[in-house]
Motif scaffolding. Sequence first.
Motif, short mmCIF file in Angstrom:
data_model
loop_
_atom_site.label_atom_id
_atom_site.label_comp_id
_atom_site.label_asym_id
_atom_site.label_seq_id
_atom_site.Cartn_x
_atom_site.Cartn_y
_atom_site.Cartn_z
N PHE A 6 2.99 -4.54 10.72
CA PHE A 6 1.77 -3.94 10.16
C PHE A 6 2.26 -2.60 9.20
N ILE A 7 1.59 -2.35 8.07
CA ILE A 7 1.78 -1.32 7.46
C ILE A 7 0.80 -0.32 7.64
N LEU A 8 1.19 0.85 7.87
CA LEU A 8 0.13 1.72 8.23
C LEU A 8 0.03 3.01 7.13
N GLY A 9 -1.00 3.37 6.66
CA GLY A 9 -1.04 4.59 5.65
C GLY A 9 -1.85 5.64 6.34
N LEU A 10 -1.22 6.67 6.48
CA LEU A 10 -1.84 7.85 7.24
C LEU A 10 -2.24 8.81 6.30
N ASP A 137 -5.94 12.20 17.04
CA ASP A 137 -5.97 13.52 16.93
C ASP A 137 -6.44 14.26 15.46
N ASP A 138 -5.59 14.01 14.47
CA ASP A 138 -6.09 14.66 13.08
C ASP A 138 -5.86 13.85 12.02
N ARG A 139 -5.33 12.54 12.14
CA ARG A 139 -5.08 11.65 11.03
C ARG A 139 -6.04 10.24 11.07
N PHE A 140 -6.16 9.89 9.64
CA PHE A 140 -6.94 8.72 9.38
C PHE A 140 -6.01 7.56 9.15
N VAL A 141 -6.12 6.47 9.89
CA VAL A 141 -4.80 5.41 9.48
C VAL A 141 -5.73 4.05 9.04
N ILE A 142 -4.93 3.55 7.94
CA ILE A 142 -5.35 2.31 7.50
C ILE A 142 -4.32 1.18 7.90
N ALA A 143 -4.48 0.26 8.71
CA ALA A 143 -3.58 -0.63 9.18
C ALA A 143 -3.78 -1.93 8.22
N ILE A 144 -2.70 -2.47 7.93
CA ILE A 144 -2.67 -3.73 6.86
C ILE A 144 -1.92 -4.74 7.52
N ASP A 154 4.58 -2.77 -2.87
CA ASP A 154 3.40 -2.57 -3.69
C ASP A 154 2.14 -1.96 -2.86
N ILE A 155 1.96 -2.24 -1.72
CA ILE A 155 1.10 -1.79 -0.72
C ILE A 155 1.49 -0.39 -0.67
N THR A 156 2.88 0.08 -0.31
CA THR A 156 3.25 1.25 -0.04
C THR A 156 2.75 2.49 -1.28
N ASN A 157 3.23 1.87 -2.41
CA ASN A 157 2.80 2.51 -3.61
C ASN A 157 1.42 2.64 -3.84
N LEU A 158 0.62 1.92 -3.60
CA LEU A 158 -0.83 2.12 -3.64
C LEU A 158 -1.45 2.94 -2.52
N LEU A 159 -1.00 2.91 -1.17
CA LEU A 159 -1.24 3.96 -0.37
C LEU A 159 -0.83 5.43 -0.70
N ALA A 164 -1.90 8.92 0.69
CA ALA A 164 -1.20 8.97 1.90
C ALA A 164 -0.36 9.87 2.23
N VAL A 165 -0.40 10.48 3.21
CA VAL A 165 0.75 11.66 3.71
C VAL A 165 1.86 10.84 4.10
N GLU A 166 1.76 9.83 4.96
CA GLU A 166 2.94 9.24 5.40
C GLU A 166 2.57 7.45 5.40
N VAL A 167 3.47 6.50 5.02
CA VAL A 167 3.40 5.29 5.21
C VAL A 167 4.55 4.70 6.15
N LYS A 168 4.10 4.03 7.23
CA LYS A 168 4.78 3.49 8.38
C LYS A 168 4.93 2.01 8.22
N HIS A 169 6.07 1.21 8.37
CA HIS A 169 6.07 0.00 8.72
C HIS A 169 6.40 -0.36 10.22
N ASN A 170 5.45 -0.92 10.94
CA ASN A 170 5.61 -1.17 12.43
C ASN A 170 6.10 -2.49 12.52
N ASP A 171 6.90 -2.48 13.42
CA ASP A 171 7.48 -3.85 14.00
C ASP A 171 6.60 -4.30 15.34
#
Length: 178
Positions: A6-10, A137-144, A154-159, A164-171
Motif C-alpha cells: 500500500f501507498i499511504l498519503g498522510l 489521532d490527527d491525520r487523514f490517510v488515503i490508502a492506495i 507518479d502516485i507519490t508525486n500526485l499525493l 500530503a505531509v508524508e507518503v509511506k510505502h507499506n509492506d
Amino acid sequence: MSSTKFILGLFEDPDEMMDGIHKLQQNSIPIYDVYTPMPIHGIEAKLGIKDSRLGYAAFMFGTLGGTVIFSIIYYALVHDWPINIGGKNAFAIPDFVPITFEWTVLYTAFGIVGTFFFATHLFPGRTPRVMDLRATDDRFVIAIDAKGNTPHEDITNLLKEAGAVEVKHNDRKYVSYE
C-alpha cells in the motif's frame, strides 16, 4: 519486484485530503480506502460508496421477531390453553400488540448488532486493524493499493502535489498496536 502493498498519503487538513482524492480520481488511480479521525461529510459520495443495506436487514429482523412472538402467543393463548377472562374472546388482538411490539424491537436490535459485526468484521475482542496509527489521532490517510499499473513515483508525486505531509510505502497490510 517491489514488496510494497500500500501507498499511504498522510494529510493534516481534510480539504487537502479531498483534493488528493480528486487528483487521484482524475488520473484513474483506484483508492483502496480512506481513514479519518472524524466524519467528513460527502466523502462517501466522492469515493462512490453505496448506501448501507442495514435498513433492509432491520426490517427483516423486525418482521421475524413480530411473527415469532405473535405465533407463540397465538398458540399458547388460543390453542394450547384458552382462558375466558372477563368474557373476552381468546383471540383478542389488542392484547397481543404490546408484547409483539417489544419483541419486534428486541429482534431488530440484536439482529442489527450481529449483522453489523458480521459485515464489518468488528467482533468484540478482535484486534483493530489500522493502516497508520495516526489516523485515529490527527491525520487523514488515503490508502492506495500498490499492485496497480501506475508507477509508485507518479502516485507519490500526485499525493505530494495535493498537500500530503508524508507518503509511506507499506509492506504490510495493517499496523498492529503492539
